[in-house]
Design a protein around this motif. Structure first.
Motif, short mmCIF file in Angstrom:
data_model
loop_
_atom_site.label_atom_id
_atom_site.label_comp_id
_atom_site.label_asym_id
_atom_site.label_seq_id
_atom_site.Cartn_x
_atom_site.Cartn_y
_atom_site.Cartn_z
N GLN A 80 -79.79 -10.69 -16.37
CA GLN A 80 -79.45 -10.13 -17.68
C GLN A 80 -78.10 -9.57 -17.93
N ASP A 81 -78.03 -8.79 -16.95
CA ASP A 81 -76.77 -7.78 -17.11
C ASP A 81 -75.49 -8.65 -17.08
N LEU A 82 -75.47 -9.87 -16.39
CA LEU A 82 -74.51 -10.72 -16.17
C LEU A 82 -74.44 -11.59 -17.59
N TRP A 83 -75.37 -11.92 -17.77
CA TRP A 83 -75.35 -12.76 -19.09
C TRP A 83 -74.98 -11.92 -20.49
N GLN A 84 -75.28 -11.00 -20.40
CA GLN A 84 -74.80 -9.85 -21.61
C GLN A 84 -73.40 -9.79 -21.55
#
Length: 150
Positions: A103-107
């Protein structure tokens, strides 16, 4: 009125083990100007490195422009074109209500994409696409350097 700036980007990620030491690379091309960038992490996954290739490329661009990103990762391409909006609408949960992985990288990727007009393209990895092979080598080299530094 001048033509909008269009940058062609080719990205790849590599991981020695999954998880393990990983590297990512991106080739940015504007006309005849080319720049290869790369990075690495000590303990990561292939999918995270694939995402970082796209993130690194977009974050390296200093102004808003049109970007054509070619990746050999269906995970990245489908994530951006098919899954991202639904994940955001569902509070970063998948259709089966589990938290979205990475999620951190998708955001971070969603934020980087928002500054540009991005088109996504896919090429099969290790199929002779010269630019994909070039970033594959650079990503592997970054992963190998990380492995030796560990």
């Amino acid at each position: 009125m001048s033509e909008p700036m269009i940058v062609d980007v080719f990205t790849d990620g590599a991981c020695l083990g999954n998880p393990g030491p990983g590297g990512w690379a991106a080739l940015l091309r504007y006309g005849k100007i080319e720049k290869v960038i790369s990075g690495s992490e000590a303990e990561t996954t292939n999918n995270r490195m694939e995402l970082m290739g796209a993130i690194g490329a977009l974050e390296a661009l200093t102004r808003s422009c049109g970007v054509r990103i070619t990746t050999d990762s269906q995970y990245v391409k489908q994530g951006m074109e098919q899954w991202l909006a639904r994940w955001q609408a569902n509070g970063w949960r998948t259709s089966d209500k589990k938290p979205v992985k990475n999620q951190d990288l998708w955001q971070r990727l969603a934020q980087a994409v928002a500054r540009h007009q991005v088109q996504w393209f896919w090429t099969r990895g290790h199929s002779g696409h010269a630019d994909n092979e070039r970033v594959d080598r650079a990503a592997r080299l970054a992963a190998e350097r990380q492995s030796q530094d560990a």
